[in-house]
Enzyme design. Sequence first.
Site, PDB file in Angstrom:
ATOM      1  N   GLY A  89      31.882  56.179  27.017  1.00 38.53           N
ATOM      2  CA  GLY A  89      31.794  55.454  28.284  1.00 38.53           C
ATOM      3  C   GLY A  89      32.007  56.381  29.474  1.00 38.53           C
ATOM      4  NE  ARG A 155      30.043  52.876  24.525  1.00 39.77           N
ATOM      5  CZ  ARG A 155      31.243  53.346  24.751  1.00 39.77           C
ATOM      6  NH1 ARG A 155      31.824  54.121  23.836  1.00 39.77           N
ATOM      7  NH2 ARG A 155      31.907  53.082  25.859  1.00 39.77           N
ATOM      8  N   GLY A 182      36.268  58.651  20.152  1.00 41.42           N
ATOM      9  CA  GLY A 182      35.047  58.913  19.366  1.00 41.42           C
ATOM     10  C   GLY A 182      34.584  60.342  19.533  1.00 41.42           C
ATOM     11  CB  ILE A 210      37.907  54.362  31.946  1.00 39.94           C
ATOM     12  CG1 ILE A 210      38.359  53.671  33.209  1.00 39.94           C
ATOM     13  CG2 ILE A 210      37.465  53.378  30.911  1.00 39.94           C
ATOM     14  CD1 ILE A 210      37.298  52.766  33.797  1.00 39.94           C
ATOM     15  CG  ASP A 211      39.733  51.847  27.741  1.00 39.13           C
ATOM     16  OD1 ASP A 211      39.324  51.315  26.695  1.00 39.13           O
ATOM     17  OD2 ASP A 211      39.215  51.646  28.858  1.00 39.13           O
ATOM     18  NE  ARG A 256      35.555  49.325  22.994  1.00 40.15           N
ATOM     19  CZ  ARG A 256      35.207  50.588  23.228  1.00 40.15           C
ATOM     20  NH1 ARG A 256      36.065  51.547  23.028  1.00 40.15           N
ATOM     21  NH2 ARG A 256      34.026  50.897  23.704  1.00 40.15           N
ATOM     22  CE1 TYR A 369      29.632  46.868  32.076  1.00 41.19           C
ATOM     23  CE2 TYR A 369      30.046  49.181  31.610  1.00 41.19           C
ATOM     24  CZ  TYR A 369      29.836  47.887  31.172  1.00 41.19           C
ATOM     25  OH  TYR A 369      29.820  47.609  29.825  1.00 41.19           O
ATOM     26  CB  ALA A 370      32.259  47.939  40.451  1.00 41.86           C
ATOM     27  NE  ARG A 372      31.926  52.725  31.965  1.00 40.95           N
ATOM     28  CZ  ARG A 372      31.359  52.398  30.812  1.00 40.95           C
ATOM     29  NH1 ARG A 372      32.116  52.148  29.751  1.00 40.95           N
ATOM     30  NH2 ARG A 372      30.044  52.323  30.712  1.00 40.95           N
TER      31      ARG A 372
END
Length: 461
Positions: A89, A155, A182, A210-211, A256, A369-370, A372
């Site tokens: 991502g 991905r 990943g 980002i997480d 997530r 998404y705005a 990230r």
Amino acid sequence: MTLHLDDLRTRRLGACRYDSPFSEVLSTKQTSPHYVAEGDRVLLEDTVSMLAGHGLPSGQVPSFEAAGPRRRIYFDPANVTAGIVTCGGLCPGLNNVIRGLVQELAVHYKVKGILGFRNGLQGLTAEHRNDTIELTPERVRDIHNAGGTILGSSRGGQDADEMVDSLVLRGINVMFVIGGDGGMRAATFLSEAIRARGLDIAVIGVPKTIDNDLPFTDQSFGFQSAFARATDFISAVSVEAAASPNGVGIVKLMGRHSGFIAAYAALAANSSDIVLIPEVPFKLGGADGLLAHVEQRVRAKGFVVIVLAEGAGQDLLEESGLPQQNGRGTDASGNVKLGNIGELLKERIAAHLSAVGLAPTMRYIDPSYAVRSIAANAYDSVYCLRLAHAAVHAAMAGCTEAAVARWRRRFVHVPLPLMTSRRNQVDPDGDLWMSVLETTCQPAEFGPSAPDRVRVRSGFC
Ligand SMILES: Nc1ncnc2c1ncn2[C@@H]1O[C@H](COP(=O)(O)OP(=O)(O)OP(=O)(O)O)[C@@H](O)[C@H]1O
Ligand SMILES: O=P(O)(O)OC[C@H]1O[C@](O)(CO)[C@@H](O)[C@@H]1O
Ligand SMILES: [Mg+2]
């Protein structure tokens, strides 16, 4: 998992036979609160009791190799061709890391060949291995001002041997993988295939997500930019809710499996009544359930603001059997597809408030998404640049199968397998979550306590 000193050692391709461009400046440097000299190490643990718990002499306690320039290096820079790939991502700062890698390689190590592989690790497959971008300081001069990644990302799984074939065919002997869990897993498999074939290729991971769900790093790059931007949306929905009768403001943020963005953004905005994250289950119904608390807040102050991580409450979707909102299957990389807990909450809160005579005004924003896709802020710009410098120094010194990270404020080398050994999550018993409870005055649990948890008094207010 108890880690020992040997678990934190990284592999070296061989002896360092070349003087580095930094050899002179490094010759007098000593360890200080602001510098770790070559050969010194950074402690894994930072409290006296945790260190004492090992019952070992100080030289044997678990510690990381310090990152940074070395006086001698493994590769002859004239014979280095470097590769860079970004995967998974998007995250603020990807372009900053690419730019930092290219600058450090070209300007200080005088590396001439730097190739950018396109669209994530699929760019290393036979089909795409020749579709690379030649990266030069001029080409990357201003890319840090934009979000996303000039290389593209993707991905999906790729065959390690096919990717190694690409490195060999393109003459790559230093490879930088910028990715999340990943991407770090892929870099680990790539390294193992390289080692199995006895190839002289260094692989260095730059952890990204980002997480902030990666371990052995204080925070992943881009995370601060992301939660700062998320704060704007919480403020917006707070204004809307406060200005409406029985206003209900809900912001659903990314996260997530880890609720760091929701927790930090809520603390930064400091206007939320409820924060819901994947790590802390909650019930909707019952006297001490979420709906009752929402009703109590609306009655008390006329509106309520809820910050929600997208991975929270997934069990409720299963229980509700709402097929249209239950996540189904996985994405191309095998990550679970989440159900839309935001829609479920919106429906259930609206129904509950209406049923008790508090006809709600719902205001729901999902700015994922705005958030990230923004460029890195000043903090992350510096962080990304310094991670990139550390990554180049590590690779040129022949370090491989390692990620660069900042640990307790120091830049260190982390063995790649450790980066995917566990997921970094908000600790419900930790100080961060305690700050969230103190700020929101929400109860420690919504609904009957899970059998394995001691029920704490509800909240701090
Ligand atoms: N289990 C795995 N084994 C080998 N490679 C993997 C594995 N999982 C992912 N990858 C590789 O890493 C790439 C990125 O993985 P993924 O899409 O999960 O994003 P990520 O790197 O975890 O980043 P983020 O979590 O920020 O989205 C995939 O395209 C794939 O090439
Ligand atoms: O990029 P995609 O496939 O939309 O996946 C979104 C997921 O990626 C992340 O941004 C990073 O893992 C998660 O926060 C989010 O759930
Ligand atoms: Mg991931």
